[in-house]
Every structure is written in C-alpha cells, then in structure tokens.
Write a protein that holds these residues in place. Structure first.
Motif, PDB file in Angstrom:
ATOM      1  N   LEU A  47       0.930  -1.305  -0.062  1.00 20.40           N
ATOM      2  CA  LEU A  47      -0.147  -0.045   0.042  1.00 20.40           C
ATOM      3  C   LEU A  47       0.762   1.200   0.009  1.00 20.40           C
ATOM      4  CD1 LEU A  47      -2.634  -0.968   2.469  1.00 20.40           C
ATOM      5  CD2 LEU A  47      -3.144  -0.539   0.047  1.00 20.40           C
ATOM      6  N   ARG A  48       1.743   1.147   0.744  1.00 17.96           N
ATOM      7  CA  ARG A  48       2.898   2.539   1.031  1.00 17.96           C
ATOM      8  C   ARG A  48       3.498   2.847  -0.441  1.00 17.96           C
ATOM      9  NH1 ARG A  48       4.943   1.211   5.080  1.00 17.96           N
ATOM     10  NH2 ARG A  48       6.769  -0.025   4.233  1.00 17.96           N
ATOM     11  N   LYS A  49       3.972   1.514  -0.822  1.00 22.48           N
ATOM     12  CA  LYS A  49       4.744   1.676  -2.221  1.00 22.48           C
ATOM     13  C   LYS A  49       3.622   2.255  -3.398  1.00 22.48           C
ATOM     14  CE  LYS A  49       7.079  -0.959  -5.745  1.00 22.48           C
ATOM     15  NZ  LYS A  49       7.444  -2.522  -6.191  1.00 22.48           N
ATOM     16  N   GLU A  50       2.300   1.783  -3.452  1.00 24.40           N
ATOM     17  CA  GLU A  50       1.469   2.292  -4.500  1.00 24.40           C
ATOM     18  C   GLU A  50       1.173   3.780  -4.161  1.00 24.40           C
ATOM     19  OE1 GLU A  50      -1.775  -0.668  -6.127  1.00 24.40           O
ATOM     20  OE2 GLU A  50      -2.946   0.948  -5.009  1.00 24.40           O
ATOM     21  N   TRP A  51       1.017   4.214  -2.919  1.00 23.35           N
ATOM     22  CA  TRP A  51       0.674   5.574  -2.759  1.00 23.35           C
ATOM     23  C   TRP A  51       1.825   6.416  -3.040  1.00 23.35           C
ATOM     24  CZ3 TRP A  51      -3.527   8.009  -2.205  1.00 23.35           C
ATOM     25  CH2 TRP A  51      -4.915   7.344  -1.592  1.00 23.35           C
ATOM     26  N   ILE A  52       3.123   5.871  -2.732  1.00 26.55           N
ATOM     27  CA  ILE A  52       4.244   6.713  -3.724  1.00 26.55           C
ATOM     28  C   ILE A  52       4.018   6.844  -5.067  1.00 26.55           C
ATOM     29  CG2 ILE A  52       6.636   6.943  -3.264  1.00 26.55           C
ATOM     30  CD1 ILE A  52       6.825   5.288  -0.717  1.00 26.55           C
ATOM     31  N   GLN A  53       3.840   5.791  -5.457  1.00 27.49           N
ATOM     32  CA  GLN A  53       3.975   5.721  -7.032  1.00 27.49           C
ATOM     33  C   GLN A  53       2.709   6.578  -7.585  1.00 27.49           C
ATOM     34  OE1 GLN A  53       3.030   1.454  -7.979  1.00 27.49           O
ATOM     35  NE2 GLN A  53       5.372   1.159  -7.878  1.00 27.49           N
ATOM     36  N   PHE A  54       1.458   6.688  -6.910  1.00 25.71           N
ATOM     37  CA  PHE A  54       0.351   7.465  -7.179  1.00 25.71           C
ATOM     38  C   PHE A  54       0.856   8.884  -7.132  1.00 25.71           C
ATOM     39  CE2 PHE A  54      -3.353   9.867  -5.658  1.00 25.71           C
ATOM     40  CZ  PHE A  54      -4.320   9.577  -6.989  1.00 25.71           C
ATOM     41  N   ALA A 155       1.810  13.889 -24.098  1.00 25.42           N
ATOM     42  CA  ALA A 155       1.137  12.857 -24.576  1.00 25.42           C
ATOM     43  C   ALA A 155       1.420  11.578 -23.953  1.00 25.42           C
ATOM     44  CB  ALA A 155       1.003  12.730 -25.864  1.00 25.42           C
ATOM     45  N   ILE A 156       2.911  11.401 -23.937  1.00 28.26           N
ATOM     46  CA  ILE A 156       3.271  10.204 -23.415  1.00 28.26           C
ATOM     47  C   ILE A 156       3.010  10.092 -21.775  1.00 28.26           C
ATOM     48  CG2 ILE A 156       5.757   8.654 -23.174  1.00 28.26           C
ATOM     49  CD1 ILE A 156       6.908   9.971 -25.633  1.00 28.26           C
ATOM     50  N   GLN A 157       3.449  11.063 -21.051  1.00 27.93           N
ATOM     51  CA  GLN A 157       3.346  10.955 -19.876  1.00 27.93           C
ATOM     52  C   GLN A 157       1.774  10.732 -19.000  1.00 27.93           C
ATOM     53  OE1 GLN A 157       5.373  14.540 -17.818  1.00 27.93           O
ATOM     54  NE2 GLN A 157       6.725  12.846 -17.227  1.00 27.93           N
ATOM     55  N   ASP A 158       0.940  11.503 -20.008  1.00 24.59           N
ATOM     56  CA  ASP A 158      -0.628  11.392 -19.838  1.00 24.59           C
ATOM     57  C   ASP A 158      -1.204   9.704 -19.891  1.00 24.59           C
ATOM     58  OD1 ASP A 158      -3.035  13.005 -19.270  1.00 24.59           O
ATOM     59  OD2 ASP A 158      -3.589  11.630 -20.776  1.00 24.59           O
ATOM     60  N   ALA A 159      -0.550   9.437 -21.195  1.00 27.30           N
ATOM     61  CA  ALA A 159      -1.227   8.057 -21.271  1.00 27.30           C
ATOM     62  C   ALA A 159      -0.480   6.921 -20.430  1.00 27.30           C
ATOM     63  CB  ALA A 159      -0.618   7.958 -22.968  1.00 27.30           C
ATOM     64  N   GLN A 160       0.609   7.323 -19.943  1.00 28.38           N
ATOM     65  CA  GLN A 160       1.265   5.938 -19.295  1.00 28.38           C
ATOM     66  C   GLN A 160       0.644   6.173 -17.684  1.00 28.38           C
ATOM     67  OE1 GLN A 160       2.967   3.722 -20.462  1.00 28.38           O
ATOM     68  NE2 GLN A 160       4.328   4.338 -22.081  1.00 28.38           N
ATOM     69  N   SER A 161       0.526   7.509 -17.436  1.00 24.80           N
ATOM     70  CA  SER A 161      -0.098   7.551 -15.930  1.00 24.80           C
ATOM     71  C   SER A 161      -1.358   7.103 -15.751  1.00 24.80           C
ATOM     72  CB  SER A 161       0.138   9.037 -15.650  1.00 24.80           C
ATOM     73  OG  SER A 161       1.455   9.636 -15.606  1.00 24.80           O
ATOM     74  N   THR A 162      -2.275   7.422 -16.733  1.00 30.22           N
ATOM     75  CA  THR A 162      -3.677   7.000 -16.698  1.00 30.22           C
ATOM     76  C   THR A 162      -3.757   5.527 -17.039  1.00 30.22           C
ATOM     77  OG1 THR A 162      -4.320   9.313 -17.721  1.00 30.22           O
ATOM     78  CG2 THR A 162      -5.889   7.533 -17.665  1.00 30.22           C
ATOM     79  N   GLY A 163      -3.095   5.076 -17.682  1.00 30.20           N
ATOM     80  CA  GLY A 163      -3.070   3.491 -17.756  1.00 30.20           C
ATOM     81  C   GLY A 163      -2.702   2.708 -16.750  1.00 30.20           C
ATOM     82  N   TYR A 164      -1.485   3.399 -16.136  1.00 29.26           N
ATOM     83  CA  TYR A 164      -1.137   2.726 -14.832  1.00 29.26           C
ATOM     84  C   TYR A 164      -1.932   2.696 -13.524  1.00 29.26           C
ATOM     85  CZ  TYR A 164       2.486   1.148 -11.543  1.00 29.26           C
ATOM     86  OH  TYR A 164       3.296   0.694 -10.561  1.00 29.26           O
ATOM     87  N   VAL A 165      -2.690   4.085 -13.327  1.00 35.35           N
ATOM     88  CA  VAL A 165      -3.408   3.939 -12.190  1.00 35.35           C
ATOM     89  C   VAL A 165      -4.462   3.245 -12.489  1.00 35.35           C
ATOM     90  CG1 VAL A 165      -5.127   5.710 -11.117  1.00 35.35           C
ATOM     91  CG2 VAL A 165      -2.762   6.295 -11.595  1.00 35.35           C
ATOM     92  N   ALA A 166      -5.109   2.839 -13.584  1.00 34.73           N
ATOM     93  CA  ALA A 166      -6.298   2.208 -14.058  1.00 34.73           C
ATOM     94  C   ALA A 166      -6.149   0.646 -13.474  1.00 34.73           C
ATOM     95  CB  ALA A 166      -6.623   2.289 -15.425  1.00 34.73           C
ATOM     96  N   VAL A 167      -5.095   0.359 -13.348  1.00 34.72           N
ATOM     97  CA  VAL A 167      -4.874  -1.240 -13.144  1.00 34.72           C
ATOM     98  C   VAL A 167      -4.111  -1.239 -11.928  1.00 34.72           C
ATOM     99  CG1 VAL A 167      -4.738  -1.949 -15.593  1.00 34.72           C
ATOM    100  CG2 VAL A 167      -2.654  -1.223 -14.416  1.00 34.72           C
ATOM    101  N   MET A 168      -4.000  -0.405 -11.056  1.00 41.33           N
ATOM    102  CA  MET A 168      -3.659  -0.278  -9.503  1.00 41.33           C
ATOM    103  C   MET A 168      -4.498  -1.290  -8.964  1.00 41.33           C
ATOM    104  SD  MET A 168      -2.278   3.245  -8.387  1.00 41.33           S
ATOM    105  CE  MET A 168      -0.523   3.703  -8.654  1.00 41.33           C
ATOM    106  N   ARG A 169      -4.153  -1.978  -7.901  1.00 40.89           N
ATOM    107  CA  ARG A 169      -4.809  -2.820  -6.953  1.00 40.89           C
ATOM    108  C   ARG A 169      -5.708  -2.430  -6.238  1.00 40.89           C
ATOM    109  NH1 ARG A 169      -2.535  -8.032  -7.580  1.00 40.89           N
ATOM    110  NH2 ARG A 169      -0.448  -8.167  -8.396  1.00 40.89           N
ATOM    111  N   HIS A 170      -5.712  -1.173  -5.541  1.00 46.43           N
ATOM    112  CA  HIS A 170      -6.374  -0.725  -4.431  1.00 46.43           C
ATOM    113  C   HIS A 170      -7.018   0.628  -4.837  1.00 46.43           C
ATOM    114  CE1 HIS A 170      -3.049  -2.740  -2.663  1.00 46.43           C
ATOM    115  NE2 HIS A 170      -3.916  -3.415  -1.940  1.00 46.43           N
TER     116      HIS A 170
END
Length: 441
Positions: A47-54, A155-170
């Motif tokens: 959870l801590r790791k995921e929040w730091i990434q977020f 465009a790269i940052q927006d696409a990668q960030s949105t795609g990553y958050v969409a598949v987060m576990r929590h």
C-alpha cells in the motif's frame, strides 16, 4: 470403590488430554503468528509503495494541467509580443497537436519497447528541452516548433500515468478521480501575462517542474516495466486475465474493438472542450465582455471547477451511476455554455464557466473507470493509453480550429462550437454504452 477410583482417574486423564490439545493448539498458533505478521507487513508495504507511485504520477498530471492551463492567459500577450492574428497564434495549438498525435501513437510502442519507467522519464526530458527553448522568447517559428516537442512529452506522460492508475490494485476508481483533479490551471500564468517583456519567464517555472517530474519518476519507478512494478511477488488477483498475447496480436485485438474507438473519440472531444474553453475563454472575455487584465482568472476558475468536480462529485457519481452521470453532467454543461453565450455579463459568465468546469470535471475519470468494464483486462493498459493519447490530440486540434474560425467569424464562435462538441460527445457515449451492453448479452 475400585470402580469409583477408576472413574476419577479416567476423568483426570481426559482433562490432561484436553489441556495437552489446548497447549498444542496454542503452540501452533504461536508458530503461525510470525507468518501472519509478515503477511500484514507485506500488505502495508504494498500500500505504501502504491501510494508513493500514485503521488509521483500526480506530479506528471499536474505538469500537464500547468502547461495546458497557462496557454490561455498567455495567449493575448503572445499575440501582442509577436504581432499576430488569431490564425497565426493558433499554430501554437497546431504544432502541439502534431506532437500529441506522434506521442499518442508512440505511447503504445514505447510501453512495449522500452517500458513504462523509461517512457515517463523520456516524456519529462522532452518537456525540459522544450521549456528551456521557450523561456528565451525565441522567434515565433522556434516557439511553436518546441511546442510540438512539448506535446510529444505530455502525451506520453498522460497516457502512461492514466493507464498505470487504471490497473492499480487498491481503489483505482478513486485514485483516477484524484489523479485528474490535480490537472489544474495555475494562477501564476496571469501574473506573467501582465509583464510585457518577461512573459516567457513563466516557462522557467515549467522547466523546473519538468525537472522535478523527471527526477521523481526515475527514483520511484527506476526505469522498470509496468509488469515488474505491479506484479508483487508474481501474485495475481482473483479474476485477473492470465492470457499472454504477442505484440501484433495485442494491437490487432485492441484496434478491432468498436467500443475503444467510441471512447477515444469521446475523449478527443472532451479534452478538446477543456482546452478550447481554457485557451480561448480569456480572449472571449477580453473582446466580448470588456474584461480587463484579470480576465485570465476566468480560465483559472474553469480549471478550478474541473479539479473540484473530480473530487466533490464522487459520491454523486456512485449514487446515480457513472454511466448515467455522463448524460446528466453533459446536459448541465450545455445549459451553462448557453448562459456564457447569451448573457452579456462579465461576472455572470465567469461564474457560469467555473460551474461548467465543475460538471465537466468528473467525465474524464468516469470514462477511464468505465473503460475497465468495457475492455478486457489484459488489453486495458494499452487501450487506456491509446484513449488518453487520442484525447490529448483534442487539446491541440480544437483550440487551433477555434482560432481559425475566430479569424473569419470573430471569437463569438466559441460558445456555439463548444455546444456542438458536447452534443456529439453525448452521442458517442451512448454508442459506447450500447456497444458494451451488446457484448455482455
């Protein structure tokens, strides 16, 4: 008497056995407690790791909002500094549009080729180079050329960030709303726009933010691929897709989905509305409502509404349903756009634009959340990256179209153009919902 003594001895032996069993269970519990504690610690670490990434990804989206939201307040000053008309100054959006198109197309390829972490740093590096060049107030052709490089990185940052958050576990749905809530317009751009010869110094602050984003993404994600970052000990959640597909087959599956194209064009129009309003509402207020030098705060009010809507309206989204919420919010936004169009009052129009932003705000995260239900999980990251990338094309294409139309018909074209875009957007959302229900049946 002998029978009685034998019975007592038997009862005592039975008690001894019960105590032994209890002691044995206690020992077993003690022996299992360390592993249980370790499991709790592992979950807390995840959870801590995921929040730091977020939080790191929020910095990337803040930079995107900073960039897009500052163009509007700076636009009149850029026109004056370079002595340009509407069409000429709109090439800022056109070149950025070209950069966004290339970045959107490259996002899928880069994610597979060099991975998620390296792609984020690459996007931030492109922005650093662009902002350094723009901060010198170079000749206008040079200024717009580096806008293309900036658009590519965004465009790269927006696409990668949105795609990553969409598949987060929590809590990916709540995090998606918060991620795009930080996409805000800064008030500082208006202050720089008031400086006749130092307006370009604003890009120095933008460059500093891009440097921070590059360092943060490099330290947190360590140039790793998304699969490595999300796969905690090779553990999979229940219901996750385990199907592996090769690159060509994955692209073929992604682009064969009709619902993907509905969502991509919806996002094209939605982001186009955001940036067209944010980019030209200041000019509209100056020319048509006799606003003064503080008209730039109207754009900040619009983006402030977008930010609040993505957080404040979360309970309402859940109560009425996210799919239905899109239709309700679009109707309210259309009504407020008509107010801006027909009511000739500076304060009233500014308030209407802010409230319009409030109801437009939740649409982006809602669409990304619903994409997770419309699209198979093993294709979700690539699909969301494509949807977000195509959406960013609208942030450059429609402001340019608006500028070209304003050169011929005046800036009064802004409200009716926004109204038409909202109408088409509603039709696309209806088609996407119907397509998803058809597949479920």
């Amino acid at each position: 008497m002998e029978q009685f003594v034998a019975a007592v001895q038997e009862v005592q032996a039975e008690k001894h056995r019960d105590v032994s069993v209890v002691d044995e269970k206690a020992v077993q519990n003690d022996s299992t407690s360390p592993s249980t504690s370790a499991s709790i610690k592992t979950t807390a670490a995840e959870l801590r790791k995921e929040w730091i990434q977020f939080v790191t990804l929020c910095l990337c989206l803040f930079l995107a909002g900073w960039n897009d939201g500052t163009t509007g307040p700076l636009l009149p000053r850029i026109q004056e500094f370079y002595n340009l008309g509407y069409t000429a100054v709109s090439t800022l959006f056109l070149l950025q549009c070209i950069g966004f198109i290339i970045g959107a197309c490259a996002a899928l390829y880069l994610n597979d080729k060099i991975g998620f972490g390296k792609s984020l740093v690459l996007g931030a590096s492109c922005q650093i180079i662009a902002y350094i060049a723009q901060s010198t107030a170079p000749p206008f052709p040079v200024l717009v050329t580096f806008s293309a490089l900036n658009g590519f990185g965004l465009a790269i940052q927006d696409a990668q960030s949105t795609g990553y958050v969409a598949v987060m576990r929590h809590y990916p749905d709540r995090k998606m709303g918060a991620l795009h809530a930080v996409y805000v317009s800064p008030l500082v751009a208006t202050q720089f726009a008031k400086l006749p010869h130092r307006w370009s110094f604003h890009y120095m602050i933008s460059c500093a933010l891009a440097v921070c984003a590059a360092i943060a993404t490099a330290c947190v994600f360590r140039f790793k691929r998304q699969e490595e970052l999300l796969d905690y000990g090779n553990r999979r959640d229940d219901g996750d897709e385990t199907e592996e597909v090769d690159g060509k087959n994955k692209y073929r599956q992604i682009f064969s989905m009709r619902v993907l194209h509905y969502l991509a064009f919806f996002m094209l129009l939605y982001v186009g509305i955001e940036l067209t309003m944010g980019g030209w509402i200041v000019t509209f207020m100056l020319r048509e409502r006799n606003g003064g030098s503080s008209s730039g705060y109207v754009a900040s009010g619009l983006y402030g509404g977008l930010m609040l809507g993505r957080v404040v309206l979360l309970p309402l989204n859940e109560k009425i349903g996210e799919q239905r919420a899109i239709f309700v919010y679009a109707a309210i936004a259309a009504a407020l756009d008509i107010v801006v169009w027909r009511i000739r009052d500076l304060v009233g129009d500014a308030v209407a634009a802010s409230i319009m932003g409030l109801f437009l705000g939740p649409m982006y995260p809602i669409v990304m959340n619903q994409a997770a239900t419309f699209i198979p999980r093993h294709l979700l990251t690539g699909s969301i990256g494509w949807i977000a990338g195509v959406g960013q094309v609208g942030s450059a294409a429609f402001p340019f179209i608006t500028g070209a139309l304003a050169s011929r018909f005046d800036i009064l074209v802004l409200p009716p153009l926004i109204l038409a875009m909202i109408g088409v957007m509603v039709v696309l959302w209806l088609l996407a919902v119907l397509e998803s229900r058809k597949k479920r049946v």
